[in-house]
Design a protein around this motif. Structure first.
Motif, PDB file in Angstrom:
ATOM      1  N   ASN A 253       0.835  -1.190   0.000  1.00  0.00           N
ATOM      2  CA  ASN A 253       0.000   0.000   0.000  1.00  0.00           C
ATOM      3  C   ASN A 253       0.871   1.242   0.000  1.00  0.00           C
ATOM      4  O   ASN A 253       1.492   1.578   1.008  1.00  0.00           O
ATOM      5  CB  ASN A 253      -0.916  -0.023   1.224  1.00  0.00           C
ATOM      6  N   VAL A 254       0.897   1.899  -1.153  1.00  0.00           N
ATOM      7  CA  VAL A 254       1.832   3.004  -1.344  1.00  0.00           C
ATOM      8  C   VAL A 254       1.618   4.126  -0.320  1.00  0.00           C
ATOM      9  O   VAL A 254       2.577   4.742   0.154  1.00  0.00           O
ATOM     10  CB  VAL A 254       1.710   3.552  -2.781  1.00  0.00           C
ATOM     11  N   GLU A 255       0.336   4.348   0.053  1.00  0.00           N
ATOM     12  CA  GLU A 255       0.091   5.438   1.012  1.00  0.00           C
ATOM     13  C   GLU A 255       0.668   5.145   2.388  1.00  0.00           C
ATOM     14  O   GLU A 255       0.784   6.041   3.230  1.00  0.00           O
ATOM     15  CB  GLU A 255      -1.416   5.746   1.106  1.00  0.00           C
ATOM     16  N   LEU A 256       1.055   3.889   2.622  1.00  0.00           N
ATOM     17  CA  LEU A 256       1.631   3.543   3.926  1.00  0.00           C
ATOM     18  C   LEU A 256       3.169   3.587   3.931  1.00  0.00           C
ATOM     19  O   LEU A 256       3.799   3.412   4.975  1.00  0.00           O
ATOM     20  CB  LEU A 256       1.175   2.135   4.347  1.00  0.00           C
ATOM     21  N   LEU A 257       3.763   3.821   2.769  1.00  0.00           N
ATOM     22  CA  LEU A 257       5.232   3.826   2.715  1.00  0.00           C
ATOM     23  C   LEU A 257       5.778   4.979   3.550  1.00  0.00           C
ATOM     24  O   LEU A 257       5.268   6.099   3.484  1.00  0.00           O
ATOM     25  CB  LEU A 257       5.730   3.964   1.269  1.00  0.00           C
ATOM     26  N   PRO A 258       6.818   4.722   4.328  1.00  0.00           N
ATOM     27  CA  PRO A 258       7.393   5.765   5.179  1.00  0.00           C
ATOM     28  C   PRO A 258       8.232   6.741   4.350  1.00  0.00           C
ATOM     29  O   PRO A 258       9.358   6.423   3.959  1.00  0.00           O
ATOM     30  CB  PRO A 258       8.261   4.982   6.160  1.00  0.00           C
ATOM     31  N   VAL A 259       7.648   7.880   4.074  1.00  0.00           N
ATOM     32  CA  VAL A 259       8.298   8.884   3.236  1.00  0.00           C
ATOM     33  C   VAL A 259       8.549  10.114   4.111  1.00  0.00           C
ATOM     34  O   VAL A 259       7.630  10.623   4.750  1.00  0.00           O
ATOM     35  CB  VAL A 259       7.378   9.233   2.054  1.00  0.00           C
ATOM     36  N   SER A 260       9.785  10.555   4.162  1.00  0.00           N
ATOM     37  CA  SER A 260      10.111  11.658   5.079  1.00  0.00           C
ATOM     38  C   SER A 260       9.702  13.013   4.507  1.00  0.00           C
ATOM     39  O   SER A 260       9.559  13.178   3.290  1.00  0.00           O
ATOM     40  CB  SER A 260      11.613  11.663   5.353  1.00  0.00           C
ATOM     41  N   ASP A 261       9.525  13.969   5.402  1.00  0.00           N
ATOM     42  CA  ASP A 261       9.260  15.342   4.962  1.00  0.00           C
ATOM     43  C   ASP A 261      10.404  15.858   4.106  1.00  0.00           C
ATOM     44  O   ASP A 261      10.206  16.572   3.128  1.00  0.00           O
ATOM     45  CB  ASP A 261       9.077  16.253   6.188  1.00  0.00           C
ATOM     46  N   ALA A 262      11.632  15.465   4.489  1.00  0.00           N
ATOM     47  CA  ALA A 262      12.797  15.916   3.723  1.00  0.00           C
ATOM     48  C   ALA A 262      12.688  15.465   2.269  1.00  0.00           C
ATOM     49  O   ALA A 262      12.912  16.253   1.339  1.00  0.00           O
ATOM     50  CB  ALA A 262      14.075  15.367   4.352  1.00  0.00           C
ATOM     51  N   LEU A 263      12.315  14.190   2.073  1.00  0.00           N
ATOM     52  CA  LEU A 263      12.192  13.669   0.708  1.00  0.00           C
ATOM     53  C   LEU A 263      11.097  14.405  -0.050  1.00  0.00           C
ATOM     54  O   LEU A 263      11.280  14.806  -1.212  1.00  0.00           O
ATOM     55  CB  LEU A 263      11.904  12.161   0.731  1.00  0.00           C
ATOM     56  N   LYS A 264       9.939  14.621   0.640  1.00  0.00           N
ATOM     57  CA  LYS A 264       8.834  15.335  -0.028  1.00  0.00           C
ATOM     58  C   LYS A 264       9.249  16.757  -0.401  1.00  0.00           C
ATOM     59  O   LYS A 264       8.917  17.252  -1.478  1.00  0.00           O
ATOM     60  CB  LYS A 264       7.593  15.351   0.874  1.00  0.00           C
TER      61      LYS A 264
END
Lengths: 342, 342
Positions: A253-264
């Motif tokens: 589930n892509v919406e659950l991937l841990p994506v950091s604010d820095a990356l965004k």
């Protein structure tokens, strides 16, 4: 400088291991610890020697970093050293193993004392960070090539394997994903140092150059999971390895991937999951575990200060990647050696 | 070709081990052999796993071969493969260890299927010769660089170490010395194949390209000797390693050095001892043993079909090289990496 002098000057360390080492016995084969695995003989003979009592198993992994492929030689040698050791230690984490020792084989085009000083400092520091002593190796003349073999131990049956995923298991990952891959694109900027990196860019850069595999978490995780690996090729590709070996499928589930604010901040919110899914070089853990263990895993992660995210489920066949329930189109390729396009 | 395909195609072997394997258990972790060291898991996970029962110790050695330094890439890949494995297995012999397994990390500039076929054939054949299975590794893109880590086992306390020479010990070597060094000078001729090698030249060429470390002899020798190493840098330099670690001296008698007729034919009788003394790349054993064990060592050598020559004595200080009692002038240098003259 002759090989022996070089080893003596740059690769013979007095270690100052941290608190954690008190329970490893890696460097203190005292009478009391003789029932724990330890290094009997390190640098200075034809071979290193380990003692592995019968309730333990030895696990070992080897990895090569090549100039121009895994790093650029104008990267600071401290960082090259850290990365080389981290990549190997990550394979130990991937098995849930406790670090025991490592050997280092390095080919160098010539002897730059400045470079060697930096590399030596980086190796010593990283070995203290990961609590793993250098016990031997080989230095040769040739194009820059760094090979590390890492040794670790597990108690029998207490390890993470690729072929142990079970239908219905949760799929988990540690840390944030995709940062290292995004940082690769900053590489030139950082190296040339024409502009100062922004705070977010610095976070990504550190993820690329100073990965810290969650060794201790992985070790304790072996009570709650039997299936895992480290994310080096990219999440989707690495999950694929589990599916192939365990003969099963998965939904991510892509919406659950841990994506950091820095990356965004650096690549934008829309692109960020693309990096997380296929980025590679994360050196975080991906593991599966029975749904019953959710609470215990969350508690273990909290105790160890590790971020653990539940991102999908093991199914009986095929890999489905969904964003809010709809098929997600992957735009990046995972890392593959020897493909013509990289 | 992706890395996984490449490993599957060229580095996944069905072994046909020889008779000798029946007593190694390296590949047969059956219930009965569970008290012997064995490979629990080979290629296909993050790490290989070994089981080493408590009366055994694990010994490990790593060595890199670099294109243009240790071989030339236009050498037949079968021979490169044999040499790479032999050099590592020789370190196991140097400790008196029994081969257990090895890992192979190879950097390749590109994927030449013909080269890989040859290399793969050579690795499989050599692993059968030395009775040691491939259990993992790493393939990367980069200048040709071959790193092998070999794993072996010894029973506790039954091994050959560099620091165990005793005053009055005999100094012994196996095989013939100096042939490989002389063959290096034939290298170009052999590669270009403009002339056929003479029978004597062929003997030297085989010594260089197909070394066969005396593994089984070394293992049994641990009942009669505690001190030894393999001759890779050249006899005089390698004896020097023993003297340094054991804090003693030695007298070497040049007239006792095992020099083959082939070497004498190719380089002349006068030059032959120079090659034997400082040649390097021999991958034979040098060991010391109490004088009382002479008969037993000679008998063991005869049983194993190994040539063993007594060439000197351990003294209290300094290295003396004598020819019929008079100082012998060494004209060649032993091998050193990173010196400007090689």
């Amino acid at each position: 400088m002759a090989e022996f002098d070089l080893i003596e000057r740059y690769f013979t360390f007095e270690y100052d291991f941290s608190e954690d080492s008190k329970d490893t016995s890696a460097n203190s084969p005292s009478a009391e610890s003789s029932k724990k695995p330890h290094v009997v003989k390190g640098i200075g003979d034809d071979c290193a020697i380990f003692e592995i009592p019968s309730k333990y198993q030895l696990v070992t992994s080897t990895d090569t970093l090549v100039d121009g492929v895994h790093f650029f030689s104008d990267l600071q040698p401290e960082l090259i050293a850290h990365k080389a050791l981290a990549a190997n230690v990550s394979d130990l984490a991937a098995m849930g193993a406790r670090p025991l020792a490592f050997t280092l084989s390095i080919s160098l085009p010539d002897v730059s004392e400045e470079w060697l000083e930096g590399f030596s400092t980086g190796i010593k520091r990283a070995s203290e960070t990961f609590n793993i002593p250098l016990v031997g190796g080989d230095t040769t003349q040739g194009p820059l090539n760094i090979n590390i073999t890492a040794y670790g131990t597990v108690k029998k049956g207490r390890l993470l394997e690729r072929d142990k995923a079970q239908l219905g298991d949760d799929i988990w990952v540690t840390g944030h994903l995709g940062e290292a891959a995004a940082a690769l694109e900053l590489n030139q900027k950082a190296l040339e140092n024409k502009e100062t990196l922004s705070t977010s860019e610095q976070v990504l850069w550190d993820a690329l150059t100073k990965p810290k595999p969650p060794l201790k978490f992985a070790r304790k995780l072996t009570k709650l999971s039997s299936c895992g690996l480290d994310i080096s090729d990219g999440l989707a590709a690495d999950v694929g390895h589990i599916l192939k070996k365990s003969r099963c499928g998965a939904t991510l589930n892509v919406e659950l991937l841990p994506v950091s604010d820095a990356l965004k901040t650096v690549v934008g919110s829309e692109q960020a999951p693309q990096y997380a899914l296929n980025g590679g070089d994360d050196y975080q853990l991906c593991f599966t575990a029975p749904q019953n263990n959710r609470d215990k895993i969350n508690k273990l992660a909290a105790r160890q200060g590790v971020k653990a995210s539940r991102i999908g489920t093991i199914t009986d066949n095929g890999l489905k990647v969904l964003l809010h329930g709809k098929p997600f189109k992957s735009e990046r390729k995972s890392w593959q050696h020897f493909n013509s396009d990289n």
